[in-house]
Design a protein around this motif. Structure first.
Motif, PDB file in Angstrom:
ATOM      1  N   ASN A   1       0.825  -1.189   0.000  1.00 36.62           N
ATOM      2  CA  ASN A   1       0.000   0.000   0.000  1.00 36.62           C
ATOM      3  C   ASN A   1       0.874   1.259   0.000  1.00 36.62           C
ATOM      4  O   ASN A   1       1.659   1.475   0.916  1.00 36.62           O
ATOM      5  N   PRO A   2       0.702   2.139  -1.005  1.00 40.18           N
ATOM      6  CA  PRO A   2       1.552   3.332  -1.107  1.00 40.18           C
ATOM      7  C   PRO A   2       0.968   4.583  -0.432  1.00 40.18           C
ATOM      8  O   PRO A   2       1.439   5.683  -0.684  1.00 40.18           O
ATOM      9  N   ILE A   3      -0.033   4.433   0.440  1.00 40.91           N
ATOM     10  CA  ILE A   3      -0.707   5.601   1.015  1.00 40.91           C
ATOM     11  C   ILE A   3       0.269   6.526   1.749  1.00 40.91           C
ATOM     12  O   ILE A   3       0.154   7.747   1.667  1.00 40.91           O
ATOM     13  N   LEU A   4       1.247   5.972   2.459  1.00 41.52           N
ATOM     14  CA  LEU A   4       2.206   6.806   3.185  1.00 41.52           C
ATOM     15  C   LEU A   4       3.080   7.604   2.220  1.00 41.52           C
ATOM     16  O   LEU A   4       3.454   8.742   2.505  1.00 41.52           O
ATOM     17  N   VAL A   5       3.369   7.008   1.071  1.00 40.58           N
ATOM     18  CA  VAL A   5       4.156   7.711   0.056  1.00 40.58           C
ATOM     19  C   VAL A   5       3.341   8.865  -0.518  1.00 40.58           C
ATOM     20  O   VAL A   5       3.857   9.976  -0.698  1.00 40.58           O
ATOM     21  N   TYR A   6       2.050   8.640  -0.784  1.00 36.83           N
ATOM     22  CA  TYR A   6       1.187   9.709  -1.300  1.00 36.83           C
ATOM     23  C   TYR A   6       1.054  10.849  -0.285  1.00 36.83           C
ATOM     24  O   TYR A   6       1.093  12.020  -0.664  1.00 36.83           O
ATOM     25  N   ILE A   7       0.913  10.507   0.979  1.00 39.32           N
ATOM     26  CA  ILE A   7       0.823  11.537   2.028  1.00 39.32           C
ATOM     27  C   ILE A   7       2.107  12.361   2.043  1.00 39.32           C
ATOM     28  O   ILE A   7       2.065  13.592   2.122  1.00 39.32           O
ATOM     29  N   PHE A   8       3.247  11.679   1.971  1.00 40.02           N
ATOM     30  CA  PHE A   8       4.527  12.385   1.951  1.00 40.02           C
ATOM     31  C   PHE A   8       4.614  13.316   0.750  1.00 40.02           C
ATOM     32  O   PHE A   8       4.994  14.489   0.879  1.00 40.02           O
TER      33      PHE A   8
ATOM     34  N   LEU B   1       3.113  20.707  -0.899  1.00 37.41           N
ATOM     35  CA  LEU B   1       2.318  21.836  -0.410  1.00 37.41           C
ATOM     36  C   LEU B   1       3.093  22.702   0.569  1.00 37.41           C
ATOM     37  O   LEU B   1       3.107  23.930   0.455  1.00 37.41           O
ATOM     38  N   ALA B   2       3.743  22.073   1.545  1.00 30.85           N
ATOM     39  CA  ALA B   2       4.481  22.838   2.557  1.00 30.85           C
ATOM     40  C   ALA B   2       5.637  23.606   1.936  1.00 30.85           C
ATOM     41  O   ALA B   2       5.881  24.765   2.294  1.00 30.85           O
ATOM     42  N   CYS B   3       6.332  22.980   1.002  1.00 32.35           N
ATOM     43  CA  CYS B   3       7.501  23.619   0.402  1.00 32.35           C
ATOM     44  C   CYS B   3       7.128  24.656  -0.651  1.00 32.35           C
ATOM     45  O   CYS B   3       8.004  25.355  -1.169  1.00 32.35           O
ATOM     46  N   VAL B   4       5.868  24.781  -0.974  1.00 32.61           N
ATOM     47  CA  VAL B   4       5.410  25.856  -1.855  1.00 32.61           C
ATOM     48  C   VAL B   4       4.771  26.973  -1.013  1.00 32.61           C
ATOM     49  O   VAL B   4       5.064  28.151  -1.217  1.00 32.61           O
TER      50      VAL B   4
ATOM     51  N   VAL C   1       6.550  18.942   7.463  1.00 31.05           N
ATOM     52  CA  VAL C   1       7.423  18.174   6.580  1.00 31.05           C
ATOM     53  C   VAL C   1       7.974  16.928   7.282  1.00 31.05           C
ATOM     54  O   VAL C   1       8.117  15.874   6.673  1.00 31.05           O
ATOM     55  N   ALA C   2       8.271  17.033   8.581  1.00 29.96           N
ATOM     56  CA  ALA C   2       8.928  15.930   9.294  1.00 29.96           C
ATOM     57  C   ALA C   2       8.006  14.738   9.543  1.00 29.96           C
ATOM     58  O   ALA C   2       8.457  13.595   9.440  1.00 29.96           O
ATOM     59  N   ILE C   3       6.763  14.978   9.877  1.00 26.58           N
ATOM     60  CA  ILE C   3       5.857  13.854  10.165  1.00 26.58           C
ATOM     61  C   ILE C   3       5.680  12.957   8.935  1.00 26.58           C
ATOM     62  O   ILE C   3       5.835  11.737   9.030  1.00 26.58           O
ATOM     63  N   PRO C   4       5.380  13.500   7.756  1.00 30.66           N
ATOM     64  CA  PRO C   4       5.313  12.626   6.578  1.00 30.66           C
ATOM     65  C   PRO C   4       6.650  11.975   6.231  1.00 30.66           C
ATOM     66  O   PRO C   4       6.681  10.867   5.703  1.00 30.66           O
ATOM     67  N   LEU C   5       7.759  12.654   6.545  1.00 32.94           N
ATOM     68  CA  LEU C   5       9.062  12.039   6.310  1.00 32.94           C
ATOM     69  C   LEU C   5       9.243  10.825   7.222  1.00 32.94           C
ATOM     70  O   LEU C   5       9.762   9.791   6.790  1.00 32.94           O
ATOM     71  N   LEU C   6       8.762  10.920   8.449  1.00 31.07           N
ATOM     72  CA  LEU C   6       8.783   9.762   9.343  1.00 31.07           C
ATOM     73  C   LEU C   6       7.890   8.645   8.805  1.00 31.07           C
ATOM     74  O   LEU C   6       8.224   7.460   8.909  1.00 31.07           O
ATOM     75  N   LEU C   7       6.756   9.017   8.219  1.00 26.88           N
ATOM     76  CA  LEU C   7       5.878   8.018   7.599  1.00 26.88           C
ATOM     77  C   LEU C   7       6.591   7.330   6.431  1.00 26.88           C
ATOM     78  O   LEU C   7       6.388   6.146   6.186  1.00 26.88           O
ATOM     79  N   LEU C   8       7.438   8.077   5.746  1.00 26.41           N
ATOM     80  CA  LEU C   8       8.215   7.493   4.659  1.00 26.41           C
ATOM     81  C   LEU C   8       9.191   6.450   5.196  1.00 26.41           C
ATOM     82  O   LEU C   8       9.409   5.411   4.570  1.00 26.41           O
ATOM     83  N   PHE C   9       9.772   6.717   6.365  1.00 30.10           N
ATOM     84  CA  PHE C   9      10.648   5.732   7.008  1.00 30.10           C
ATOM     85  C   PHE C   9       9.861   4.468   7.350  1.00 30.10           C
ATOM     86  O   PHE C   9      10.354   3.357   7.173  1.00 30.10           O
ATOM     87  N   VAL C  10       8.634   4.645   7.842  1.00 29.55           N
ATOM     88  CA  VAL C  10       7.785   3.485   8.151  1.00 29.55           C
ATOM     89  C   VAL C  10       7.531   2.690   6.873  1.00 29.55           C
ATOM     90  O   VAL C  10       7.628   1.463   6.871  1.00 29.55           O
ATOM     91  N   ASP C  11       7.213   3.387   5.803  1.00 30.95           N
ATOM     92  CA  ASP C  11       6.988   2.695   4.534  1.00 30.95           C
ATOM     93  C   ASP C  11       8.235   1.939   4.105  1.00 30.95           C
ATOM     94  O   ASP C  11       8.165   0.785   3.700  1.00 30.95           O
TER      95      ASP C  11
END
Length: 151
Positions: free
Chosen positions: A4-11, A17-20, A65-75
């Motif tokens: 499931n790529p949901i964490l990647v999509y969230i990231f 969005l944040a970086c714009v 930015v950091a919370i989704p990056l942590l989700l990327l680590f989980v993925d």
């Protein structure tokens, strides 16, 4: 096995969005938060208030930015564990987060439309991260100039 790529999509979405949004707020000085609004004389306290607001906004940006990056680590280390040919380190994710979704999609041999989506999203992540860095540099230059004008 389907991954499931949901964490990647969230990231991808939150990073873009944040970086714009954050650099745009700095460039346009949203609400006069980042620099003194008036072009005339301003005090050191006004400048200090702008710096405090910027620190708060930067902390919120970092959390977004950091919370989704942590989700990327989980993925990476939980969901993708055991996939042959998939070797990613924490350092590689931190240094090039835009490449992780692309590498993940290619290793899983997903459909072409998903691969194209992640390649485009990776490009957008790279561009928006460059925009965020440019925003921070712009802020630092502008705040130093404003600080020197007080003296």
């Amino acid at each position: 096995m389907k991954r499931n790529p949901i964490l990647v999509y969230i990231f991808e979405c939150s990073n873009i969005l944040a970086c714009v949004v954050f650099p745009c707020m700095i460039f346009f000085n949203a609400g006069g938060w980042f620099f003194p609004n008036n072009t005339g004389m301003y005090s050191g306290l006004e400048l200090l208030d702008c710096m405090k607001t910027t620190v708060i906004a930067a902390l919120i940006f970092a959390i977004v930015v950091a919370i989704p990056l942590l989700l990327l680590f989980v993925d990476c280390f939980v969901i993708m564990k055991g996939v042959k040919g998939f070797k990613v380190t924490i350092l590689s994710i931190l240094s090039a987060p835009a490449s992780y979704p692309v590498a993940r999609t290619l290793v899983l041999n997903e459909e072409k439309h998903k691969q194209k989506f992640h390649i485009i999203a990776g490009g957008c992540i790279f561009a928006s991260n460059c925009l965020a860095i440019a925003g921070f540099v712009y802020y630092i230059i502008r705040i130093v100039i404003a600080s020197l004008a007080i003296f």
